[in-house]
Design a protein around this motif. Structure first.
Motif, PDB file in Angstrom:
ATOM      1  N   SER A  85       7.075  10.848  -0.820  1.00  0.00           N
ATOM      2  CA  SER A  85       7.322  11.466  -1.935  1.00  0.00           C
ATOM      3  C   SER A  85       7.065  10.461  -3.164  1.00  0.00           C
ATOM      4  N   SER A  86       6.550   9.283  -2.824  1.00  0.00           N
ATOM      5  CA  SER A  86       6.088   8.503  -3.827  1.00  0.00           C
ATOM      6  C   SER A  86       5.411   7.074  -3.331  1.00  0.00           C
ATOM      7  N   GLY A  87       4.621   6.572  -4.282  1.00  0.00           N
ATOM      8  CA  GLY A  87       4.179   5.381  -3.809  1.00  0.00           C
ATOM      9  C   GLY A  87       5.008   4.357  -3.523  1.00  0.00           C
ATOM     10  N   SER A  88       5.874   4.234  -4.378  1.00  0.00           N
ATOM     11  CA  SER A  88       7.200   3.258  -3.929  1.00  0.00           C
ATOM     12  C   SER A  88       7.652   3.440  -2.522  1.00  0.00           C
ATOM     13  N   SER A  89       7.844   4.819  -2.079  1.00  0.00           N
ATOM     14  CA  SER A  89       8.448   5.032  -0.901  1.00  0.00           C
ATOM     15  C   SER A  89       7.428   4.644   0.272  1.00  0.00           C
ATOM     16  N   LEU A 111       1.642  -8.215  -8.281  1.00  0.00           N
ATOM     17  CA  LEU A 111       2.126  -7.060  -7.757  1.00  0.00           C
ATOM     18  C   LEU A 111       2.294  -6.011  -8.810  1.00  0.00           C
ATOM     19  N   TYR A 112       2.483  -4.744  -8.628  1.00  0.00           N
ATOM     20  CA  TYR A 112       2.883  -3.776  -9.608  1.00  0.00           C
ATOM     21  C   TYR A 112       4.411  -4.183  -9.835  1.00  0.00           C
ATOM     22  N   GLY A 113       5.011  -4.165 -11.093  1.00  0.00           N
ATOM     23  CA  GLY A 113       6.139  -4.523 -11.352  1.00  0.00           C
ATOM     24  C   GLY A 113       7.219  -3.646 -10.476  1.00  0.00           C
ATOM     25  N   GLY A 154      -0.597  -6.944   0.105  1.00  0.00           N
ATOM     26  CA  GLY A 154      -1.612  -7.322  -1.135  1.00  0.00           C
ATOM     27  C   GLY A 154      -1.878  -6.110  -1.687  1.00  0.00           C
ATOM     28  N   GLU A 155      -2.217  -6.297  -3.051  1.00  0.00           N
ATOM     29  CA  GLU A 155      -2.833  -5.164  -3.748  1.00  0.00           C
ATOM     30  C   GLU A 155      -4.186  -5.578  -3.854  1.00  0.00           C
ATOM     31  N   THR A 156      -5.015  -4.374  -3.705  1.00  0.00           N
ATOM     32  CA  THR A 156      -6.619  -4.685  -3.951  1.00  0.00           C
ATOM     33  C   THR A 156      -7.012  -5.106  -5.378  1.00  0.00           C
ATOM     34  N   ASN A 185      -3.985   0.044  -2.113  1.00  0.00           N
ATOM     35  CA  ASN A 185      -5.331   0.462  -2.576  1.00  0.00           C
ATOM     36  C   ASN A 185      -5.150   1.526  -3.698  1.00  0.00           C
ATOM     37  N   THR A 186      -3.888   1.551  -4.234  1.00  0.00           N
ATOM     38  CA  THR A 186      -3.869   2.513  -5.397  1.00  0.00           C
ATOM     39  C   THR A 186      -5.021   2.488  -6.608  1.00  0.00           C
ATOM     40  N   VAL A 187      -5.438   1.223  -6.993  1.00  0.00           N
ATOM     41  CA  VAL A 187      -6.424   1.226  -8.065  1.00  0.00           C
ATOM     42  C   VAL A 187      -7.682   1.200  -7.561  1.00  0.00           C
ATOM     43  N   HIS A 204      -0.928   3.854  -0.601  1.00  0.00           N
ATOM     44  CA  HIS A 204      -1.397   4.678  -2.225  1.00  0.00           C
ATOM     45  C   HIS A 204      -0.390   5.258  -2.849  1.00  0.00           C
ATOM     46  N   SER A 205      -0.239   4.987  -4.167  1.00  0.00           N
ATOM     47  CA  SER A 205       0.579   5.913  -4.969  1.00  0.00           C
ATOM     48  C   SER A 205      -0.505   6.982  -4.985  1.00  0.00           C
ATOM     49  N   LEU A 206      -0.163   8.242  -4.801  1.00  0.00           N
ATOM     50  CA  LEU A 206      -1.097   9.228  -4.832  1.00  0.00           C
ATOM     51  C   LEU A 206      -1.152   9.581  -6.299  1.00  0.00           C
ATOM     52  N   THR A 207       0.228   9.385  -7.059  1.00  0.00           N
ATOM     53  CA  THR A 207       0.537   9.671  -8.292  1.00  0.00           C
ATOM     54  C   THR A 207      -0.746   9.265  -9.404  1.00  0.00           C
ATOM     55  N   LYS A 208      -1.575   8.255  -9.005  1.00  0.00           N
ATOM     56  CA  LYS A 208      -2.558   7.561  -9.813  1.00  0.00           C
ATOM     57  C   LYS A 208      -3.875   8.288  -9.652  1.00  0.00           C
ATOM     58  N   ASN A 375       2.012   4.235 -17.332  1.00  0.00           N
ATOM     59  CA  ASN A 375       1.243   4.900 -16.127  1.00  0.00           C
ATOM     60  C   ASN A 375      -0.062   4.361 -16.024  1.00  0.00           C
ATOM     61  N   ILE A 376      -0.817   4.673 -14.995  1.00  0.00           N
ATOM     62  CA  ILE A 376      -2.183   4.351 -14.612  1.00  0.00           C
ATOM     63  C   ILE A 376      -2.673   5.465 -13.976  1.00  0.00           C
ATOM     64  N   GLY A 377      -3.970   5.718 -14.014  1.00  0.00           N
ATOM     65  CA  GLY A 377      -4.532   6.779 -13.314  1.00  0.00           C
ATOM     66  C   GLY A 377      -4.371   8.073 -13.677  1.00  0.00           C
TER      67      GLY A 377
END
Ligand code: PLP
Length: 435
Positions: A85-89, A111-113, A154-156, A185-187, A204-208, A375-377
């Motif tokens: 349901s979300s990238g956080s999930s 990291l993302y906040g 880690g975050e890319t 790898n969201t970004v 991934h956060s698909l949201t972005k 937001n980003i993306g």
């Protein structure tokens, strides 16, 4: 249908061979149903016993979601994926799939906040400890590892510093110790495939960027299928001890042939955690992400091209003290960015205004086209002044540690004509400079 390896083709054809098998629909249908009729009681029993994989209930599996999952898995070079349901999930479930109370993971402060909060506060409530290594010294991941360490994270391309994570170096340390590397790898979709560099799991956060249009929230976990969960049984108890919630199944011993690939991680995330925690993605949102994916290669390249032009424009601007963009890095940071980002330097640009916090706020308040959002993306250009918003709960000292100075602005460069982006930024900077 994953025979094609080119991203531009995969995003259009992955996961659905020419048409939907039930209806011949070319567009992926939205299967807006909660449940699926069993053929008979034996069929139902086989599905529940995982002797056959198939649809039971949309919380766990759904044909629209399955196309999205197969497409993203193929794009990342993975064997299977679980949409959520979300990238956080996706972050939460990827880690809970390995950790019980008393266990730990090693990550980095970059990291993302929201992930930072999850790691420092909420996981603490669950009894999961997060230790913070220095990504500029990959060996610190090994130094912080003990018998209870279950994963590295880690975050890319973490913002605000945008320093690319040393994926291969940390994955190698993990492999020797039996610790899988999970990469957010969201970004950097398409430009970086962390699995090619040794990561075991990608989220991934698909949201972005994958969704791209700022209309839906979603996340996904991709299982590389290449991590041996049984090589060191004590290291991964959740994959080597019988699971009382699933007839005593030992997840690491799932027969890969029956599943089509060694995808124990994805199977457990789906049939245990998605079953119990319930953070399912809606088929409607999966459909939106499938639409986004179809143009991701075009959009992402346009974002990157514009971002580079914006960064070069800002370097010469008198209101700007510093521009943070990987193409402008020097030394090791530039080398790492070049090694991992194959098609450009990403869509996010940071800048520090000479006038500090006052100028930062004035810049945001005087933008005419660029959106002021957290937001980003999005296809549209977005801007935020982290010191007065996303990072305002942190002390000034902690803001500095995170790379947020009072005059720092994050720009997520969109795909409008670049002249319109730089014109809007320029007029707001001129006002900010006098603030
Ligand atoms: N990972 C990164 C890098 C993000 O930027 C975000 C959200 O901003 C997330 C994860 C969380 O994703 P979501 O908002 O879909 O829960």
């Amino acid at each position: 249908m994953t025979d094609y390896s080119n991203a531009e083709t995969l995003v259009l054809h992955g996961g659905q061979y020419r048409s939907d098998p039930s209806t011949n629909s070319v567009a992926v249908p939205i299967y807006q149903t909660t449940s699926f009729q069993f053929n008979n009681t034996d069929h139902a029993a086989d599905l529940f016993a995982l002797k056959e994989l198939g649809n039971i209930y949309t919380r766990i599996m759904n044909p629209t979601n399955a196309v999205l999952e197969e497409r993203v898995a193929a794009l990342e070079g993975g064997a299977a994926a679980v949409a959520l349901s979300s990238g956080s999930s996706a972050t939460t479930i990827a880690i809970q799939n390995l950790c019980s109370a008393g266990d730990n993971i090693v990550s980095t402060p970059h990291l993302y906040g929201g992930t930072w909060n999850l790691f420092v506060n909420t996981f603490k409530q669950f009894g999961i400890e997060v230790r913070f290594a220095d990504p500029e010294k990959p060996e610190t991941f090994g130094q912080l590892t003990d018998d209870k360490t279950r994963a590295y994270f880690g975050e890319t391309v973490p913002n605000p510093k945008l320093k690319v994570f040393p994926i291969e170096e940390v994955a190698k340390i993990g492999k020797e110790l039996g610790v899988p590397l999970i990469m957010d790898n969201t970004v950097a979709p398409l430009t970086c495939r962390p699995i090619d560099h040794g990561a075991a799991i990608v989220i991934h956060s698909l949201t972005k960027y994958i969704g791209g249009h700022g209309n839906s929230i979603g996340g996904i976990i991709v299982d590389s299928g290449n991590f041996d969960w049984t090589a060191n049984p004590g290291r991964q108890p959740l994959f080597n001890e019988p699971d009382p919630s699933y007839h005593g199944a030992v997840w690491g011993q799932l027969v890969p042939e029956a599943l089509g690939a060694p995808i124990a991680f994805a199977v457990r995330a789906r049939v245990v955690l998605l079953r119990d925690l319930g953070s399912a993605i809606s088929p409607m949102n999966s459909f939106n992400f499938i639409q986004g994916l179809e143009t991701l290669p075009l959009r992402y390249n346009a974002h990157q091209k514009n971002a580079k032009k914006v960064a070069n424009f800002l370097v010469k601007h008198k209101a700007v003290q510093q521009v943070i963009y990987p193409s402008l890095f020097e030394g090791n940071d530039k080398k790492t960015a070049k090694k991992y980002l194959k098609t450009g330097y990403g869509p996010i640009v940071g800048m520090v205004l000479r006038g500090g916090a006052k100028a930062g706020k004035a810049f945001i308040d005087n933008l005419k086209m660029v959106y002021h959002v957290a937001n980003i993306g999005d296809v549209r250009t977005l801007a935020i002044h982290p010191s007065s918003t996303t990072h305002s709960q942190l002390s000034l000292q902690d803001q500095f540690k995170a790379g947020v100075t009072p005059g720092y602005i994050r720009l997520c460069v969109g795909i409008e004509h670049v002249d319109d982006i730089t014109n809007d930024i320029d007029q707001a900077l001129k006002i900010a400079d006098k603030a």
